[in-house]
Design a protein around this motif. Sequence first.
Motif, PDB file in Angstrom:
ATOM      1  N   HIS A 137       0.862  -1.179   0.000  1.00 25.58           N
ATOM      2  CA  HIS A 137       0.000   0.000   0.000  1.00 25.58           C
ATOM      3  C   HIS A 137       0.901   1.233   0.000  1.00 25.58           C
ATOM      4  O   HIS A 137       1.659   1.450   0.947  1.00 25.58           O
ATOM      5  CB  HIS A 137      -0.883   0.007   1.247  1.00 25.58           C
ATOM      6  CG  HIS A 137      -1.639  -1.269   1.471  1.00 25.58           C
ATOM      7  ND1 HIS A 137      -2.921  -1.460   1.020  1.00 25.58           N
ATOM      8  CD2 HIS A 137      -1.273  -2.418   2.102  1.00 25.58           C
ATOM      9  CE1 HIS A 137      -3.330  -2.672   1.371  1.00 25.58           C
ATOM     10  NE2 HIS A 137      -2.350  -3.280   2.018  1.00 25.58           N
ATOM     11  N   MET A 138       0.835   2.002  -1.061  1.00 27.62           N
ATOM     12  CA  MET A 138       1.712   3.162  -1.218  1.00 27.62           C
ATOM     13  C   MET A 138       0.892   4.443  -1.178  1.00 27.62           C
ATOM     14  O   MET A 138      -0.135   4.544  -1.856  1.00 27.62           O
ATOM     15  CB  MET A 138       2.474   3.077  -2.535  1.00 27.62           C
ATOM     16  CG  MET A 138       3.331   1.825  -2.650  1.00 27.62           C
ATOM     17  SD  MET A 138       4.176   1.710  -4.247  1.00 27.62           S
ATOM     18  CE  MET A 138       2.778   1.339  -5.309  1.00 27.62           C
ATOM     19  N   SER A 139       1.328   5.413  -0.401  1.00 26.68           N
ATOM     20  CA  SER A 139       0.647   6.701  -0.341  1.00 26.68           C
ATOM     21  C   SER A 139       1.682   7.814  -0.377  1.00 26.68           C
ATOM     22  O   SER A 139       2.885   7.564  -0.239  1.00 26.68           O
ATOM     23  CB  SER A 139      -0.208   6.805   0.932  1.00 26.68           C
ATOM     24  OG  SER A 139       0.609   6.737   2.087  1.00 26.68           O
ATOM     25  N   GLN A 140       1.207   9.040  -0.569  1.00 26.55           N
ATOM     26  CA  GLN A 140       2.101  10.203  -0.643  1.00 26.55           C
ATOM     27  C   GLN A 140       3.272   9.925  -1.596  1.00 26.55           C
ATOM     28  O   GLN A 140       4.428  10.186  -1.280  1.00 26.55           O
ATOM     29  CB  GLN A 140       2.624  10.577   0.745  1.00 26.55           C
ATOM     30  CG  GLN A 140       1.536  10.888   1.755  1.00 26.55           C
ATOM     31  CD  GLN A 140       2.093  11.031   3.162  1.00 26.55           C
ATOM     32  OE1 GLN A 140       3.072  11.740   3.381  1.00 26.55           O
ATOM     33  NE2 GLN A 140       1.482  10.341   4.119  1.00 26.55           N
ATOM     34  N   LEU A 141       2.947   9.377  -2.753  1.00 27.87           N
ATOM     35  CA  LEU A 141       3.979   8.990  -3.706  1.00 27.87           C
ATOM     36  C   LEU A 141       4.793  10.186  -4.190  1.00 27.87           C
ATOM     37  O   LEU A 141       4.272  11.295  -4.339  1.00 27.87           O
ATOM     38  CB  LEU A 141       3.352   8.258  -4.896  1.00 27.87           C
ATOM     39  CG  LEU A 141       2.966   6.809  -4.584  1.00 27.87           C
ATOM     40  CD1 LEU A 141       1.933   6.302  -5.567  1.00 27.87           C
ATOM     41  CD2 LEU A 141       4.199   5.920  -4.570  1.00 27.87           C
ATOM     42  N   LYS A 142       6.075   9.937  -4.397  1.00 30.88           N
ATOM     43  CA  LYS A 142       7.016  10.963  -4.836  1.00 30.88           C
ATOM     44  C   LYS A 142       7.655  10.529  -6.153  1.00 30.88           C
ATOM     45  O   LYS A 142       7.712   9.334  -6.456  1.00 30.88           O
ATOM     46  CB  LYS A 142       8.114  11.149  -3.788  1.00 30.88           C
ATOM     47  CG  LYS A 142       7.616  11.489  -2.396  1.00 30.88           C
ATOM     48  CD  LYS A 142       8.773  11.547  -1.413  1.00 30.88           C
ATOM     49  CE  LYS A 142       8.302  11.875  -0.006  1.00 30.88           C
ATOM     50  NZ  LYS A 142       9.450  11.945   0.939  1.00 30.88           N
ATOM     51  N   PRO A 143       8.169  11.484  -6.927  1.00 29.41           N
ATOM     52  CA  PRO A 143       8.852  11.104  -8.171  1.00 29.41           C
ATOM     53  C   PRO A 143       9.964  10.086  -7.938  1.00 29.41           C
ATOM     54  O   PRO A 143      10.196   9.206  -8.768  1.00 29.41           O
ATOM     55  CB  PRO A 143       9.397  12.439  -8.687  1.00 29.41           C
ATOM     56  CG  PRO A 143       8.422  13.444  -8.165  1.00 29.41           C
ATOM     57  CD  PRO A 143       8.030  12.945  -6.797  1.00 29.41           C
ATOM     58  N   GLU A 144      10.636  10.177  -6.794  1.00 26.80           N
ATOM     59  CA  GLU A 144      11.736   9.241  -6.518  1.00 26.80           C
ATOM     60  C   GLU A 144      11.254   7.821  -6.212  1.00 26.80           C
ATOM     61  O   GLU A 144      12.073   6.906  -6.061  1.00 26.80           O
ATOM     62  CB  GLU A 144      12.631   9.751  -5.385  1.00 26.80           C
ATOM     63  CG  GLU A 144      11.924  10.122  -4.103  1.00 26.80           C
ATOM     64  CD  GLU A 144      11.614  11.615  -4.020  1.00 26.80           C
ATOM     65  OE1 GLU A 144      11.242  12.208  -5.057  1.00 26.80           O
ATOM     66  OE2 GLU A 144      11.753  12.178  -2.912  1.00 26.80           O
ATOM     67  N   ASP A 145       9.953   7.629  -6.119  1.00 24.56           N
ATOM     68  CA  ASP A 145       9.415   6.276  -5.960  1.00 24.56           C
ATOM     69  C   ASP A 145       9.278   5.561  -7.301  1.00 24.56           C
ATOM     70  O   ASP A 145       8.894   4.388  -7.344  1.00 24.56           O
ATOM     71  CB  ASP A 145       8.046   6.324  -5.281  1.00 24.56           C
ATOM     72  CG  ASP A 145       8.113   6.832  -3.846  1.00 24.56           C
ATOM     73  OD1 ASP A 145       9.057   6.451  -3.137  1.00 24.56           O
ATOM     74  OD2 ASP A 145       7.222   7.609  -3.444  1.00 24.56           O
ATOM     75  N   THR A 146       9.586   6.249  -8.387  1.00 24.35           N
ATOM     76  CA  THR A 146       9.561   5.632  -9.712  1.00 24.35           C
ATOM     77  C   THR A 146      10.533   4.467  -9.747  1.00 24.35           C
ATOM     78  O   THR A 146      11.729   4.642  -9.498  1.00 24.35           O
ATOM     79  CB  THR A 146       9.941   6.659 -10.796  1.00 24.35           C
ATOM     80  OG1 THR A 146       8.986   7.714 -10.793  1.00 24.35           O
ATOM     81  CG2 THR A 146       9.980   6.004 -12.175  1.00 24.35           C
ATOM     82  N   ALA A 147      10.040   3.282 -10.036  1.00 24.44           N
ATOM     83  CA  ALA A 147      10.885   2.087  -9.994  1.00 24.44           C
ATOM     84  C   ALA A 147      10.120   0.886 -10.510  1.00 24.44           C
ATOM     85  O   ALA A 147       8.901   0.928 -10.683  1.00 24.44           O
ATOM     86  CB  ALA A 147      11.345   1.814  -8.557  1.00 24.44           C
ATOM     87  N   VAL A 148      10.855  -0.174 -10.762  1.00 21.43           N
ATOM     88  CA  VAL A 148      10.263  -1.493 -10.968  1.00 21.43           C
ATOM     89  C   VAL A 148      10.143  -2.112  -9.581  1.00 21.43           C
ATOM     90  O   VAL A 148      11.120  -2.145  -8.826  1.00 21.43           O
ATOM     91  CB  VAL A 148      11.152  -2.375 -11.856  1.00 21.43           C
ATOM     92  CG1 VAL A 148      10.550  -3.772 -11.987  1.00 21.43           C
ATOM     93  CG2 VAL A 148      11.339  -1.742 -13.224  1.00 21.43           C
ATOM     94  N   TYR A 149       8.955  -2.557  -9.233  1.00 22.79           N
ATOM     95  CA  TYR A 149       8.714  -3.142  -7.921  1.00 22.79           C
ATOM     96  C   TYR A 149       8.571  -4.656  -8.034  1.00 22.79           C
ATOM     97  O   TYR A 149       7.858  -5.155  -8.894  1.00 22.79           O
ATOM     98  CB  TYR A 149       7.449  -2.546  -7.297  1.00 22.79           C
ATOM     99  CG  TYR A 149       7.655  -1.142  -6.791  1.00 22.79           C
ATOM    100  CD1 TYR A 149       7.684  -0.058  -7.688  1.00 22.79           C
ATOM    101  CD2 TYR A 149       7.848  -0.877  -5.453  1.00 22.79           C
ATOM    102  CE1 TYR A 149       7.904   1.236  -7.240  1.00 22.79           C
ATOM    103  CE2 TYR A 149       8.061   0.412  -4.990  1.00 22.79           C
ATOM    104  CZ  TYR A 149       8.085   1.458  -5.884  1.00 22.79           C
ATOM    105  OH  TYR A 149       8.314   2.738  -5.437  1.00 22.79           O
ATOM    106  N   TYR A 150       9.257  -5.363  -7.140  1.00 22.52           N
ATOM    107  CA  TYR A 150       9.220  -6.822  -7.127  1.00 22.52           C
ATOM    108  C   TYR A 150       8.722  -7.315  -5.770  1.00 22.52           C
ATOM    109  O   TYR A 150       9.086  -6.759  -4.729  1.00 22.52           O
ATOM    110  CB  TYR A 150      10.613  -7.420  -7.336  1.00 22.52           C
ATOM    111  CG  TYR A 150      11.285  -7.073  -8.643  1.00 22.52           C
ATOM    112  CD1 TYR A 150      11.091  -7.865  -9.775  1.00 22.52           C
ATOM    113  CD2 TYR A 150      12.133  -5.974  -8.738  1.00 22.52           C
ATOM    114  CE1 TYR A 150      11.726  -7.559 -10.967  1.00 22.52           C
ATOM    115  CE2 TYR A 150      12.765  -5.662  -9.942  1.00 22.52           C
ATOM    116  CZ  TYR A 150      12.560  -6.454 -11.042  1.00 22.52           C
ATOM    117  OH  TYR A 150      13.180  -6.151 -12.223  1.00 22.52           O
ATOM    118  N   CYS A 151       7.944  -8.364  -5.798  1.00 20.68           N
ATOM    119  CA  CYS A 151       7.632  -9.054  -4.546  1.00 20.68           C
ATOM    120  C   CYS A 151       8.535 -10.286  -4.483  1.00 20.68           C
ATOM    121  O   CYS A 151       8.938 -10.831  -5.510  1.00 20.68           O
ATOM    122  CB  CYS A 151       6.167  -9.454  -4.469  1.00 20.68           C
ATOM    123  SG  CYS A 151       5.626 -10.656  -5.704  1.00 20.68           S
ATOM    124  N   ALA A 152       8.835 -10.701  -3.271  1.00 22.16           N
ATOM    125  CA  ALA A 152       9.722 -11.852  -3.110  1.00 22.16           C
ATOM    126  C   ALA A 152       9.338 -12.653  -1.889  1.00 22.16           C
ATOM    127  O   ALA A 152       8.991 -12.096  -0.840  1.00 22.16           O
ATOM    128  CB  ALA A 152      11.175 -11.392  -2.980  1.00 22.16           C
TER     129      ALA A 152
END
Length: 133
Positions: free
Chosen positions: A103-118
């Motif tokens: 759950h992501m909130s208050q997103l920022k430009p620096e949160d730009t990424a490929v997200y992986y679950c593991a």
Amino acid sequence: SSSTNTMLLTSVLLLLMAGCVHSQGVLTQSEGSVTVAPGGSYKLTCACSGFSLGGTYMSWIRQAPGKGLEWIMYYVTESSKNSIQAVQGRFTASKDSSNFYLHMSQLKPEDTAVYYCARDSQWWNSYRQLYKN
């Protein structure tokens, strides 16, 4: 100013790839690419099959453009979890019987990424220990 407006209108691109790190079982992420405005919220879902999520260490990892892998959070239960400072207070994890969520909130430009679950494995435990040190 117009430059301030441009910054405020800059979109955060969350690239969600069908990638995973696991020892057994299957983890599936199917959102594809999502664009969220700065300050916005979004929930990532990782569908898990072939193993029980109960008591399982799960992690979220991300890779910003041109950068290396960054472990951001692990989650077992509400009383057993941890995250890096950059996302504390903004990102939280949860899971049910078959899904692991970010759950992501208050997103920022620096949160730009490929997200992986593991799903944690011996290899990932070693990697995270190195990262923490």
